[in-house]
Design a protein around this motif. Structure first.
Motif, mmCIF file in Angstrom:
data_model
loop_
_atom_site.group_PDB
_atom_site.id
_atom_site.type_symbol
_atom_site.label_atom_id
_atom_site.label_comp_id
_atom_site.label_asym_id
_atom_site.label_seq_id
_atom_site.Cartn_x
_atom_site.Cartn_y
_atom_site.Cartn_z
ATOM 1 N N VAL A 311 32.829 66.318 21.408
ATOM 2 C CA VAL A 311 33.081 66.507 22.838
ATOM 3 C C VAL A 311 32.680 65.207 23.523
ATOM 4 N N MET A 360 28.882 75.001 26.598
ATOM 5 C CA MET A 360 28.053 74.013 25.887
ATOM 6 C C MET A 360 27.033 74.746 25.008
ATOM 7 N N VAL A 382 20.858 65.840 25.220
ATOM 8 C CA VAL A 382 21.677 66.671 24.337
ATOM 9 C C VAL A 382 20.851 67.107 23.120
HETATM 10 P P1 ADP Z 1 23.454 60.733 29.729
HETATM 11 O O1 ADP Z 1 22.498 60.975 30.844
HETATM 12 O O2 ADP Z 1 23.488 59.327 29.264
HETATM 13 O O3 ADP Z 1 24.833 61.230 30.003
HETATM 14 P P2 ADP Z 1 22.044 62.862 28.193
HETATM 15 O O4 ADP Z 1 22.234 63.301 26.781
HETATM 16 O O5 ADP Z 1 20.638 62.612 28.565
HETATM 17 O O6 ADP Z 1 22.958 61.574 28.417
HETATM 18 O O7 ADP Z 1 22.603 63.967 29.182
HETATM 19 C C1 ADP Z 1 23.934 64.391 29.140
HETATM 20 C C2 ADP Z 1 24.067 65.727 29.866
HETATM 21 O O8 ADP Z 1 25.438 65.986 30.123
HETATM 22 C C3 ADP Z 1 23.537 66.891 29.054
HETATM 23 O O9 ADP Z 1 22.951 67.832 29.927
HETATM 24 C C4 ADP Z 1 24.811 67.468 28.423
HETATM 25 O O10 ADP Z 1 24.758 68.845 28.108
HETATM 26 C C5 ADP Z 1 25.820 67.222 29.516
HETATM 27 N N1 ADP Z 1 27.174 67.058 28.951
HETATM 28 C C6 ADP Z 1 27.590 66.139 28.054
HETATM 29 N N2 ADP Z 1 28.889 66.295 27.781
HETATM 30 C C7 ADP Z 1 29.310 67.338 28.510
HETATM 31 C C8 ADP Z 1 30.571 67.993 28.679
HETATM 32 N N3 ADP Z 1 31.679 67.592 28.040
HETATM 33 N N4 ADP Z 1 30.625 69.041 29.528
HETATM 34 C C9 ADP Z 1 29.526 69.444 30.198
HETATM 35 N N5 ADP Z 1 28.331 68.869 30.094
HETATM 36 C C10 ADP Z 1 28.219 67.824 29.266
#
Ligand code: ADP
Ligand code: F6P
Length: 482
Positions: A311, A360, A382
């Motif tokens: 994803v 998710m 994540v």
């Molecule tokens: P960053 O802040 O660099 O994006 P993190 O892993 O700290 O990385 O946080 C990413 C957040 O975005 C997490 O809460 C994750 O669940 C959410 N996320 C990532 N991809 C998706 C998606 N396709 N749809 C919804 N939420 C997402």
């Protein structure tokens, strides 16, 4: 109408929701991407406060409004400033420098001028909504000048700043032509929070070596424009997830059924591997796809017994390095599927879109192996979300040693994503290790996250802010040392 005032004001580049004008011309509000919003959204739902930020669209800002118990105060950002302040200085200058220069950084004086101008606008908005003596909590690399700009205008408020991304080693930070202005901007705060101790130390070293500041332990001495001398503390407060809320969500029958349904729709493979990231070159997506492809090539893994779901949330799509990454990832996905898929059974499922929290949680719950392979990442929520959703103690987490998360998730299967052979071995270990051993690892990881959740993080940050070394503007006396 008089502006409402708050005792707690947070400022972040983005509001928790983005305004998207629908085809009928009506405003629609979509959740903003990224870990900052995930974390601060759950923090602010438990506190009464205002959130100052950009609504994600060019031009005039919508009027302030209430949302889920928060007061959202939009700051306007023009089309040109999106190019210069956001895509340019924030994401083509600072982001690469703060992430080990995985791609080259670009320096443009006009971008810097707009970064300053937008930071001024944020500072003014913060001052508008901050009640006398308020706590002001500023977030991330996009707003590094705001602490000093708020202090200039409001000596009564308490100012904290937290960096969600790494703070670079002095040798990289030194490349920034405006490095001293950034140090000055940050030193307007009373307290500076970082993800790792190494990040706080990098900042302290930069202040000392590049700017001739006096540092002692976790503190830097600074002199304000009015001549008053202050001590600013910089230390680590690692961010986390809303363990309770997410664990509860993952246990709902709807999420559990959805997890089973997803697995069934994948054809009930023996092993499902999962990657979830913003489509960002720091996340090591190319590295994990390369490792997966090589495991298919040499026959160690076979599709459809094994499948991989990636994803990838759309991110910063007008920035060249992100466009190039997307094109490389999509070419690789096409090649892998062209060679290893059977009809109706892709070897790799690539989903370039955002999903609701429930979906998710279901994805996390159905995945046997979670691949978190960044080349550099401030924390990586994540990884923490995956273990939070595994109330069955199932699954296995492969985690890069270059994430902040790895520093307190050492029971994960650690990897160096640059070492493709090593990454392949780690992926195989995560699949083949005895399930009882994996359950022990998962239990330990879950305990770690449950004891250090996002509310603990926010409490620690706000306590550090309250106890920060000196408060000359209020009493002239030294505050309690933390
Ligand atoms: P960053 O802040 O660099 O994006 P993190 O892993 O700290 O990385 O946080 C990413 C957040 O975005 C997490 O809460 C994750 O669940 C959410 N996320 C990532 N991809 C998706 C998606 N396709 N749809 C919804 N939420 C997402
Ligand atoms: O924490 C990293 C971060 O850059 C946040 O500042 C940001 O909100 C998030 O990732 C997503 O990036 P963007 O706001 O550029 O879409």
């Amino acid at each position: 109408m008089a502006t409402r005032k708050f005792d707690l004001v947070i400022a972040a580049n983005r509001l928790p929701v983005d305004r998207v004008v629908g085809p009928d011309g009506r405003n629609e509000w979509h959740r903003s991407p990224g870990g900052l919003v995930t974390a601060m959204d759950s923090v602010m739902r438990h506190r009464d406060g205002a959130w100052v930020g950009w609504a994600g669209e060019a031009g005039e800002a919508p009027a302030p409004f209430a949302e889920a118990g928060m007061w959202l105060h939009p700051v306007p950002v023009s089309r040109e400033e999106i190019t210069s302040y956001y895509e340019g200085f924030s994401n083509e200058t600072l982001w690469p420098i703060y992430h080990d220069v995985i791609v080259p950084a670009h320096f443009h004086r006009e971008w810097w001028a707009d970064y300053r101008a937008v930071n001024e606008r944020f500072a003014e908005a913060v001052c508008d909504v901050a009640a006398p003596g308020a706590k002001v909590w500023i977030h991330d690399y996009q707003l590094q000048l705001v602490p000093a700009l708020v202090r200039e205008r409001r000596s009564d408020v308490r100012i904290g700043w937290f960096n969600h991304i790494p703070f670079p080693p002095v040798e990289l930070f030194a490349q920034l032509p405006w490095r001293s202005r950034i140090i000055e901007g940050l030193l307007g705060a009373d307290y500076l929070g970082f993800q790792r101790q190494a990040d706080a130390q990098n900042f302290l070293r930069a202040a000392r070596q590049l700017d001739g500041r006096t540092t002692k332990g976790e503190t830097v001495t600074t002199t304000d424009p009015d001549g008053s001398v202050r001590v600013v503390r910089a230390s680590a407060v690692p961010i986390s997830v809303d363990y309770e809320g997410l664990d509860e969500l993952a246990r709902t029958p709807a999420v559990e059924q959805r997890a089973e349904q997803i697995r069934a729709s994948l054809g009930d493979p023996e092993v499902v591997m999962l990657g979830v990231d913003r489509l960002d070159y720091t996340k090591g997506i190319r590295h994990r796809l390369k490792a997966y492809e090589e495991l298919l090539v040499d026959g160690t893994l076979r599709s459809p017994e094994v499948t991989f779901v990636q994803v990838a949330t759309p991110s910063r799509e007008r920035v060249a390095a992100y466009r190039q990454l997307r094109s490389e990832v999509e070419t690789t996905v096409g090649r892998i599927n062209g060679t290893y898929s059977a009809i109706g059974r892709p070897a790799l499922h690539y989903l370039h879109r955002s999903y609701p929290r429930e979906e998710m949680a279901a994805l996390f719950q159905m995945a046997d192996v979670m691949l978190v392979t960044p080349l550099r990442d401030g924390m990586n929520l994540v990884a923490k979300e995956y273990v939070t959703c595994r109330h069955d103690d199932g699954g296995a987490l492969v985690l890069s040693e270059f994430t902040g998360a790895w520093h307190h998730m050492k029971q994960a299967f650690v990897c160096n994503p640059h070492d493709i052979e090593g990454l392949k071995l780690t992926m195989m270990r995560a699949i083949e290790t005895d399930p009882r051993q994996k359950r022990r690892q998962m239990r330990a990881l879950r305990r770690q996250v449950s004891e250090n959740d996002v509310q603990t993080w926010a409490d620690r940050f706000l306590t550090n802010l309250e106890l920060a070394p000196e408060r000359p503007d209020r009493t002239g006396a030294k505050g309690a040392r933390p």
